[in-house]
Structure formats: C-alpha cells, structure tokens
Design a protein around this motif. Structure first.
Motif, PDB file in Angstrom:
ATOM      1  N   LEU A 186       0.659  -1.044  -0.158  1.00 11.66           N
ATOM      2  CA  LEU A 186      -0.044  -0.007  -0.027  1.00 11.66           C
ATOM      3  C   LEU A 186       0.731   1.567  -0.169  1.00 11.66           C
ATOM      4  O   LEU A 186       0.231   2.393  -0.443  1.00 11.66           O
ATOM      5  CB  LEU A 186      -0.879  -0.070   1.413  1.00 11.66           C
ATOM      6  N   ILE A 187       2.192   0.874   0.348  1.00 18.08           N
ATOM      7  CA  ILE A 187       2.998   2.133   0.695  1.00 18.08           C
ATOM      8  C   ILE A 187       3.243   2.412  -1.087  1.00 18.08           C
ATOM      9  O   ILE A 187       3.517   3.849  -0.913  1.00 18.08           O
ATOM     10  CB  ILE A 187       4.413   2.188   1.382  1.00 18.08           C
ATOM     11  N   SER A 188       3.492   1.356  -1.534  1.00 16.41           N
ATOM     12  CA  SER A 188       4.557   1.077  -3.007  1.00 16.41           C
ATOM     13  C   SER A 188       3.212   2.372  -3.685  1.00 16.41           C
ATOM     14  O   SER A 188       3.613   3.156  -4.967  1.00 16.41           O
ATOM     15  CB  SER A 188       4.468   0.057  -3.317  1.00 16.41           C
ATOM     16  N   LYS A 189       2.007   1.735  -3.904  1.00 15.03           N
ATOM     17  CA  LYS A 189       0.745   2.027  -4.159  1.00 15.03           C
ATOM     18  C   LYS A 189       0.156   3.188  -4.338  1.00 15.03           C
ATOM     19  O   LYS A 189      -0.017   4.718  -5.135  1.00 15.03           O
ATOM     20  CB  LYS A 189      -0.897   1.147  -3.910  1.00 15.03           C
ATOM     21  N   TRP A 190       0.330   4.094  -3.111  1.00 13.65           N
ATOM     22  CA  TRP A 190       0.450   5.786  -2.832  1.00 13.65           C
ATOM     23  C   TRP A 190       1.523   6.081  -2.840  1.00 13.65           C
ATOM     24  O   TRP A 190       0.628   6.827  -3.930  1.00 13.65           O
ATOM     25  CB  TRP A 190       0.049   5.436  -0.817  1.00 13.65           C
ATOM     26  N   LEU A 191       2.845   5.767  -2.848  1.00 12.40           N
ATOM     27  CA  LEU A 191       3.592   6.744  -3.594  1.00 12.40           C
ATOM     28  C   LEU A 191       3.641   6.460  -5.198  1.00 12.40           C
ATOM     29  O   LEU A 191       4.022   7.749  -6.224  1.00 12.40           O
ATOM     30  CB  LEU A 191       5.175   6.306  -3.899  1.00 12.40           C
ATOM     31  N   HIS A 192       2.978   5.401  -5.792  1.00 15.60           N
ATOM     32  CA  HIS A 192       2.161   6.008  -7.978  1.00 15.60           C
ATOM     33  C   HIS A 192       1.495   6.808  -7.939  1.00 15.60           C
ATOM     34  O   HIS A 192       1.214   7.674  -8.553  1.00 15.60           O
ATOM     35  CB  HIS A 192       2.246   4.420  -8.177  1.00 15.60           C
ATOM     36  N   SER A 193       0.516   6.457  -6.470  1.00 15.74           N
ATOM     37  CA  SER A 193      -0.823   7.884  -6.791  1.00 15.74           C
ATOM     38  C   SER A 193      -0.050   9.262  -5.958  1.00 15.74           C
ATOM     39  O   SER A 193      -0.369  10.323  -7.470  1.00 15.74           O
ATOM     40  CB  SER A 193      -1.524   7.764  -6.370  1.00 15.74           C
ATOM     41  N   TYR A 194       0.766   9.287  -5.302  1.00 13.98           N
ATOM     42  CA  TYR A 194       1.843  10.209  -5.412  1.00 13.98           C
ATOM     43  C   TYR A 194       2.263  11.213  -6.296  1.00 13.98           C
ATOM     44  O   TYR A 194       2.166  12.422  -6.595  1.00 13.98           O
ATOM     45  CB  TYR A 194       2.226  10.240  -3.718  1.00 13.98           C
ATOM     46  N   ALA A 195       2.948  10.283  -7.022  1.00 11.69           N
ATOM     47  CA  ALA A 195       4.226  10.507  -7.796  1.00 11.69           C
ATOM     48  C   ALA A 195       2.910  11.753  -9.902  1.00 11.69           C
ATOM     49  O   ALA A 195       3.745  12.867  -9.934  1.00 11.69           O
ATOM     50  CB  ALA A 195       5.068  10.067  -8.830  1.00 11.69           C
ATOM     51  N   ASP A 196       1.431  10.163  -9.901  1.00  7.98           N
ATOM     52  CA  ASP A 196       1.116  10.847 -10.362  1.00  7.98           C
ATOM     53  C   ASP A 196       0.143  12.228 -10.015  1.00  7.98           C
ATOM     54  O   ASP A 196       0.276  13.030 -11.178  1.00  7.98           O
ATOM     55  CB  ASP A 196       0.306  10.004 -10.775  1.00  7.98           C
ATOM     56  N   ILE A 197       0.570  12.285  -9.195  1.00  5.08           N
ATOM     57  CA  ILE A 197      -0.558  13.428  -8.796  1.00  5.08           C
ATOM     58  C   ILE A 197       0.044  14.597  -8.923  1.00  5.08           C
ATOM     59  O   ILE A 197       0.206  15.417  -9.178  1.00  5.08           O
ATOM     60  CB  ILE A 197      -1.045  13.515  -7.334  1.00  5.08           C
ATOM     61  N   ILE A 198       1.122  14.912  -8.253  1.00  8.08           N
ATOM     62  CA  ILE A 198       2.482  15.895  -8.508  1.00  8.08           C
ATOM     63  C   ILE A 198       2.504  16.512 -10.124  1.00  8.08           C
ATOM     64  O   ILE A 198       3.319  17.260 -10.585  1.00  8.08           O
ATOM     65  CB  ILE A 198       3.756  15.413  -7.863  1.00  8.08           C
ATOM     66  N   SER A 199       2.540  15.283 -10.932  1.00  2.92           N
ATOM     67  CA  SER A 199       2.952  15.672 -12.124  1.00  2.92           C
ATOM     68  C   SER A 199       2.144  16.184 -12.656  1.00  2.92           C
ATOM     69  O   SER A 199       1.863  17.235 -13.573  1.00  2.92           O
ATOM     70  CB  SER A 199       3.228  14.154 -12.802  1.00  2.92           C
ATOM     71  N   LEU A 200       0.674  15.784 -12.506  1.00  2.00           N
ATOM     72  CA  LEU A 200       0.038  16.738 -13.487  1.00  2.00           C
ATOM     73  C   LEU A 200      -0.334  18.045 -12.773  1.00  2.00           C
ATOM     74  O   LEU A 200      -0.539  18.687 -13.166  1.00  2.00           O
ATOM     75  CB  LEU A 200      -1.849  15.525 -12.813  1.00  2.00           C
ATOM     76  N   VAL A 201      -0.549  18.435 -11.392  1.00  2.00           N
ATOM     77  CA  VAL A 201      -0.357  19.390 -11.174  1.00  2.00           C
ATOM     78  C   VAL A 201       0.541  20.627 -11.623  1.00  2.00           C
ATOM     79  O   VAL A 201       0.232  21.616 -11.509  1.00  2.00           O
ATOM     80  CB  VAL A 201      -0.886  19.767  -9.665  1.00  2.00           C
ATOM     81  N   SER A 202       2.185  19.255 -11.524  1.00  2.00           N
ATOM     82  CA  SER A 202       3.064  20.581 -11.315  1.00  2.00           C
ATOM     83  C   SER A 202       2.472  21.153 -13.470  1.00  2.00           C
ATOM     84  O   SER A 202       3.234  22.311 -13.750  1.00  2.00           O
ATOM     85  CB  SER A 202       4.340  19.377 -11.788  1.00  2.00           C
ATOM     86  N   THR A 203       2.429  20.116 -14.365  1.00  2.00           N
ATOM     87  CA  THR A 203       2.021  20.277 -15.495  1.00  2.00           C
ATOM     88  C   THR A 203       1.004  21.442 -16.112  1.00  2.00           C
ATOM     89  O   THR A 203       1.232  22.487 -16.929  1.00  2.00           O
ATOM     90  CB  THR A 203       1.597  18.795 -16.440  1.00  2.00           C
TER      91      THR A 203
END
Length: 349
Positions: A186-203
């Motif tokens: 679940l930590i790995s799953k969370w980290l994947h989601s976290y990275a996707d969110i930061i990528s989208l909002v940053s863009t």
C-alpha cells in the motif's frame, strides 16, 4: 494509553510507524523519492505569482492547502491509516487543480473569495476542466497529451472517499486484522498515486505560467531579491522536469516561446541593467539586518554562520564575509541588537 472499546488506537499507529521507519531505512531510494517529490511540489508553489495586490487575498490558499493535504496523506501512510491517506491524496489533487482554476484569468484574488469564505461549493471536475481549457496553453497541450484523461485516470481515488467495497475501506491489506497494520504494497501504491498527482498539478501550473520554464538568470537583474512573478531558477526547472512524462517539458517550452505575455515579460526584464556586486552585497546586508533586528540578534546570527561554515567543511570565512560580519557587528552594537528581539523586549518565550 488504551481507549475502550476502540480498536483503531493511537498505540497501534505508533507500532505501525516503527515498522514504517524500518521500511524506509531499509529502502533509502523510496525515502529519497518521497522527499524529491515533496521538494518538487514545494517548488511548484513558487510559480504562483505574489504581489502587494494579492498577497493576503487567498489566491494562494488552494495550493497551500493542497500541499498540506499531501503532507497529511504521507503522515497517514506512516501510521497505517491507508484509506485516509488516499482520501487526502484526492483532496490534494482537487485543491491543486483549484489553484490553477481560480487563477486562470489572473484575478484569483477576487475569484477565490466566495469559495474561500465557504459560501460557494467546490466546483465539480467537469466545471474545473471547462474553465482550465479556456486557457489557450492548457487547451493546446490537452489536445495533444489529453491531460483531462490523466485526471480521469486518477478517478479511482474517489472510491476511497465513498468506500467502494472492502478494497477501498479500512480493511485494505494482505493479512489485515481489524486494526492498523503495516502494508508495504500500500505504501508503493500510495507513492505511485502521489507521483501522478504531482506530475499533473505541476504540468497545469507550468502551462498557466509558462514563464516558469524560461531559462534565464534572474539574479543578474534582481540580485537576491527576485520578485515572485512565476520565474524559476534553472535547477528548479530541471527538478520539476524530472517527474514529467516524456516530451512534456519540450512542448511547454515551445508554448512559452509562443506565449505573448511570457515573451513581453522576458523582454522587459532583459532590458534592465545588471546588478553590480556592490548592489547585491547591499541587498544581503539589508536582509541580514532584518533577521538580526527582528529575530535572533547578532550573537546568535554569527553562531549560526559559523555552524554553516563548518557544515561545508571550511574553517575560515572569506574576506567578503569577514567584512560583512564586522559591518553587522558594529551596526548591531550601536543599535543594541546583539541579543534576540525576544530577550530585548523581555518576552518570556
């Protein structure tokens, strides 16, 4: 401390946190990744312009609250509150989009008011994207890279908010008991989601403020007092680019070159005279004076400078720094700023 009849107790979360700590110690690359993503998002916040008109207006609140939600999400992960962590991720994503939504026409200081004061409801995703696509840069980029679909792909976070069955409930986990447990997957799953969110909002922020991808040495024109107009130092551009999908930055840079407002701003800044070394030193002196007078006092300030020097493996200040120290020492002595402001004012802190 026990609280009957509760089984999701604070003590259980502390136990999970100890296991989580061991996991991060054994997996330093994951810890480093989480830290890097946090610094990147923190840097994105520097893109949103600040000026006297909007500084206290609340236009920056959506981004700040987004960043806080993401931090809370990480803390919940550490304590084994995985469902709640994903709920906070969704809030962080939504608020990150609202940061661009409310500022889309550069009047966020007005547009945000009713929502900030809890009078207007938070807009739904459909309305948010309708407004976002009114921006030519976002629309053009979305037509090529389908950012809206990227957002929709994160729609599964909604399932945690509304508990879509056991896999989105507090019972998430492999060998889940009816209390907090450490769950590596679940930590790995969370980290994947976290990275996707930061990528989208940053863009989206880069597209709204394309001056942020212009590589320009602003310190030559402003010294250390660079205005908050959306420009970033080159290493920060590269930092954000490191988490973006392939070709994203290249396409945003093309947009920046074609964006009239961006080019006008850069042209105007380029016309400014370069700062002299003496002017920059004066800026530094004035900044240090503010810190000494309103904060720690000269004695503590000097101690901190010496600690910083040693942390860099050095034993002696250079001549410029020695001159600066003596100037500040004399100024602080003459104005009775050797001690901290709290001590001078008799505050019992």
């Amino acid at each position: 401390m026990k609280f009957s009849p509760y089984i999701y107790e604070p003590d259980k979360s502390i136990e999970v946190y100890r296991e989580t700590e061991k996991f991060f110690e054994a997996n330093p690359d994951i810890k480093k990744r989480i830290e890097e993503l946090g610094w990147i998002y923190h840097t994105v916040g520097m893109i949103v312009p600040q000026n006297f008109e909007n500084f206290w207006s609340g236009h920056y609140f959506p981004f700040i609250d987004s960043w806080e939600e993401l931090q809370v999400s990480f803390t919940q992960i550490c304590f084994g509150l995985y469902k709640q962590a994903f709920v906070s991720l969704r809030s962080g994503l939504e608020l990150g989009l609202l940061s661009v939504y409310f500022n889309i026409n550069d009047d966020g200081h007005n547009a945000v008011k009713e929502w900030l004061n809890s009078k207007d409801n938070t807009p739904r995703a459909g309305k948010i994207w309708k407004i976002l696509r009114q921006n030519d840069n976002i629309k053009k980029f979305d037509e090529k890279h389908n950012l809206k679909q990227v957002h929709e792909d994160l729609g599964y976070l909604h399932n945690y908010v509304h508990t879509k069955g056991a896999k989105h409930s507090n019972r998430m986990g492999l060998l889940k008991s009816n209390s907090q447990t450490f769950e590596e997957k679940l930590i790995s799953k969370w980290l994947h989601s976290y990275a996707d969110i930061i990528s989208l909002v940053s863009t989206l922020h880069l597209l709204k403020y394309p001056i942020s991808v212009i590589r320009f040495d602003y310190s030559k024109k402003f010294g250390i007092d660079i205005p908050s107009f959306g420009g970033l130092e080159e290493y920060n551009i590269d930092k954000i680019a490191s988490i973006l999908p392939e070709n994203y930055l290249d396409d945003i840079e093309i947009i920046a070159k074609e964006d009239p407002t961006t080019q006008e701003t850069i042209h105007e800044i380029s016309s400014f005279p370069d700062m002299t070394d003496e002017q920059v030193e004066e800026q530094i002196i004035n900044l240090e004076k503010m810190s000494i007078e309103n904060g720690e006092g000269f004695t503590k300030w000097l101690e901190n400078q010496e600690k910083l020097l040693k942390s860099f493996g050095q034993s002696e200040f250079d001549e410029k720094m020695k001159t600066r120290i003596e100037l500040l020492r004399q100024w602080a002595t003459e104005n009775d700023f050797l001690e901290s402001k709290a001590k001078r004012m008799g505050w019992n802190i």
